[in-house]
Structures are given as structure tokens and as C-alpha cells.
Design a protein around this motif. Sequence first.
Motif, mmCIF file in Angstrom:
data_model
loop_
_atom_site.group_PDB
_atom_site.id
_atom_site.type_symbol
_atom_site.label_atom_id
_atom_site.label_comp_id
_atom_site.label_asym_id
_atom_site.label_seq_id
_atom_site.Cartn_x
_atom_site.Cartn_y
_atom_site.Cartn_z
ATOM 1 N N GLY A 186 0.805 -1.217 0.000
ATOM 2 C CA GLY A 186 0.000 0.000 0.000
ATOM 3 C C GLY A 186 0.835 1.264 0.000
ATOM 4 N N VAL A 187 1.937 1.255 0.741
ATOM 5 C CA VAL A 187 2.814 2.429 0.774
ATOM 6 C C VAL A 187 3.493 2.620 -0.577
ATOM 7 N N LYS A 188 3.888 1.522 -1.203
ATOM 8 C CA LYS A 188 4.538 1.629 -2.519
ATOM 9 C C LYS A 188 3.594 2.184 -3.580
ATOM 10 N N ARG A 189 2.293 1.994 -3.405
ATOM 11 C CA ARG A 189 1.325 2.438 -4.402
ATOM 12 C C ARG A 189 0.956 3.922 -4.284
ATOM 13 N N VAL A 190 1.452 4.607 -3.271
ATOM 14 C CA VAL A 190 1.133 6.032 -3.114
ATOM 15 C C VAL A 190 1.675 6.801 -4.315
ATOM 16 N N PRO A 191 0.833 7.540 -5.047
ATOM 17 C CA PRO A 191 1.312 8.285 -6.224
ATOM 18 C C PRO A 191 2.378 9.315 -5.841
ATOM 19 N N VAL A 192 3.390 9.397 -6.667
ATOM 20 C CA VAL A 192 4.470 10.352 -6.416
ATOM 21 C C VAL A 192 3.938 11.776 -6.448
ATOM 22 N N GLU A 193 2.916 12.019 -7.275
ATOM 23 C CA GLU A 193 2.367 13.371 -7.394
ATOM 24 C C GLU A 193 1.815 13.873 -6.068
ATOM 25 N N LEU A 194 1.186 12.962 -5.284
ATOM 26 C CA LEU A 194 0.646 13.367 -3.992
ATOM 27 C C LEU A 194 1.756 13.783 -3.032
ATOM 28 N N VAL A 195 2.821 13.006 -3.048
ATOM 29 C CA VAL A 195 3.950 13.327 -2.172
ATOM 30 C C VAL A 195 4.579 14.655 -2.575
ATOM 31 N N LEU A 209 4.362 11.479 5.702
ATOM 32 C CA LEU A 209 4.126 10.092 6.104
ATOM 33 C C LEU A 209 2.760 9.921 6.754
ATOM 34 N N PHE A 210 2.427 10.790 7.715
ATOM 35 C CA PHE A 210 1.211 10.602 8.499
ATOM 36 C C PHE A 210 -0.037 11.216 7.856
ATOM 37 N N HIS A 211 0.136 12.173 6.945
ATOM 38 C CA HIS A 211 -1.018 12.841 6.349
ATOM 39 C C HIS A 211 -1.277 12.439 4.897
ATOM 40 N N VAL A 212 -0.336 11.779 4.270
ATOM 41 C CA VAL A 212 -0.510 11.375 2.870
ATOM 42 C C VAL A 212 -0.320 9.871 2.700
ATOM 43 N N VAL A 213 0.835 9.362 3.114
ATOM 44 C CA VAL A 213 1.191 7.967 2.839
ATOM 45 C C VAL A 213 0.304 6.991 3.595
ATOM 46 N N VAL A 214 0.233 7.139 4.911
ATOM 47 C CA VAL A 214 -0.549 6.197 5.724
ATOM 48 C C VAL A 214 -2.038 6.237 5.373
ATOM 49 N N PRO A 215 -2.687 7.427 5.269
ATOM 50 C CA PRO A 215 -4.101 7.420 4.865
ATOM 51 C C PRO A 215 -4.345 6.763 3.516
ATOM 52 N N TYR A 216 -3.432 6.970 2.556
ATOM 53 C CA TYR A 216 -3.615 6.362 1.241
ATOM 54 C C TYR A 216 -3.486 4.837 1.323
ATOM 55 N N ALA A 217 -2.657 4.356 2.237
ATOM 56 C CA ALA A 217 -2.406 2.914 2.339
ATOM 57 C C ALA A 217 -3.414 2.186 3.225
ATOM 58 N N ILE A 218 -4.348 2.904 3.836
ATOM 59 C CA ILE A 218 -5.285 2.273 4.771
ATOM 60 C C ILE A 218 -6.077 1.120 4.139
ATOM 61 N N PRO A 219 -6.600 1.236 2.900
ATOM 62 C CA PRO A 219 -7.305 0.078 2.326
ATOM 63 C C PRO A 219 -6.438 -1.174 2.270
ATOM 64 N N ASN A 220 -5.174 -1.037 1.858
ATOM 65 C CA ASN A 220 -4.273 -2.191 1.837
ATOM 66 C C ASN A 220 -3.986 -2.705 3.240
#
Length: 294
Positions: A186-195, A209-220
Motif C-alpha cells: 500500500g505504501v509503494k502504491r502512493v502516487p508520487v504526485e501526492l507526495v 508520512l502521516f497525512h498522505v502515505v498512511v491514509p492512502y495505504a489504509i485500504p491495503n
Amino acid sequence: MIASDRKQDRKTRERDRYAKKKSSLANKYGWDYMIRFLFIGKRSVRAFIIPLLSIVLGLLVWQWLTQTHADVILDFSNIPSPLHVYKSFLNVVVTNTYWKDIYWSLYRIALAFTIGSLVGVSIGVALGYSTVLRLIIAPYIEIMRPIPAIAWVPMAILLWPTTEQSIVFITFLGAVFPIVLNTWDGVKRVPVELVKAARSLGANRISVLFHVVVPYAIPNITVGMALGMGAAWFALLAGEMISGRYGIGYFTWESYQLIQYGNIIVGMLTIGILSSITSGAIYLLKRKIVPWSE
């Protein structure tokens, strides 16, 4: 154009007439109450009826195989029938031992799964977010992950001072690896554009990490937790069968040693029901937290 409109109006009137006729028949024979009882709607009725019929058919086939002592590839001569299992369940469910075994299994699962979730999510995020940590930790994950839970039993007994701690440790190992791998993915799938967007707005690495990466990875993460829950039950039963004194796994193994075949299937069905309930609770939690992922 006018002719086509008249044709369309005629079809609409016929459809309405058919619907009224169908509704009157339903009211006449009481079908409307039956439809309401089955949650109303073809899709809901189908979702209720088909699984029910499937279970009934499976029980009938099971009863027939045991009554005829079928012996083609699989030998059903010593397998208890559904009626026998039902009688065994009635005898077992009134005992304190059965409920005590359920309590100990649920306690071990809750403790091991909670620790496994915290450790698994932390390691998975570290693997996906830091190249250095991935190079350090990933080899251990890949070596230890394929080792089955039952192979850990002797080592767990040597590592931990009590049997209870060793069972929780084995259960923890069953839960943690699916959570690690799904969180990592899930973390690997976070779009680079969001970061990049977050960094351009002034967010530092921790905030990203806490406001973009982790929320995006929650489904995984939640999928990994559901898979980890199922794997934790496998590991728990292995530990309870070999080194436990209480628990559903111990109950099932003891029933085998005492030649109580009906109780064996009662234990197996109890395991399946408890595992389904706990895994289903995680999927329900996922729907509440991230409804957009459905």
C-alpha cells in the motif's frame, strides 16, 4: 416521430398494467409480506436464498455420504453425520469447558493480533517509505515469512518461559507477515504526485508520512489485517494442539485422542465460525473507515 411516441406510450401503459396485476396477485396470496421478510428486492432475496440452499444441499450430501459409507477416494465410513455432530454440539455447548476454550482462544487471538497489527503496520510502512530500512529488514522478512507456524513451536517453547507466551508468539507470527506485506504494498502504491504536492506546500517528511502515505495505504492495511486474522487462527490452532491446555485447538485435538469424532467437527466448525466473525469485523471496520475503497 408521433407514431414512435405512441408506441412508447403503449409499452409504458402495458408495463404499468402488468406491474399492477403482479402487485394485486402478491397482495392476494400474501407474497408481499414474504418479499418484505426477505429484505425486499430480487438482489437481496437472491443473496439470502442461494447461500441457504447451498448449505442445505451440502448437509444433504454429507448425510448421504455418511449413511452410505462412501469409500471413493475419500473414506466416509468413520465420519460422523450432520445429525451426530448436532447431538455432539448439544452435549458440548452446555459445558463450561467448551466456553472456557473459546474464551482462551479469543484472548490469545486478541492479544497476538493487536501486537501483530502494531508491529506489522510499523514494519510495512518502514519498508515502503525508507530505502535504507528496506535493505536492512526485507531479507529477514523474506526468510522468515515462508516458515509455517507449526515449525516455530519447538523454537517458541525454547524462547519463552511459559507455554502461554509461546502460543501467543506463534499466533503473532501468523498475523504479522500478511500485515507487513500488504502495508508495504500500500505504501509503494502512493502516487508520487501526492507526495510532491504535499512537499511543495511545505510538509516535511514526517508530515507527508502521516497525512498522505498512511491514509492512502489504509485500504491495503485493512486487507492485510483481515488476511492476518485468518493466518493467526491457523497459527493459534497449531500452538494449542501441540503445547496448549486450553483453547479450541486443544479441544479439537483432545477430541481426536478420545475418539470423539463428533466433537472434532464441532471444534472445526467453531474455529471456522470464530475466524469468519473476526475477519468479517475487520472488513466491516474497513467499510466504515474507507468507504470509498469498496
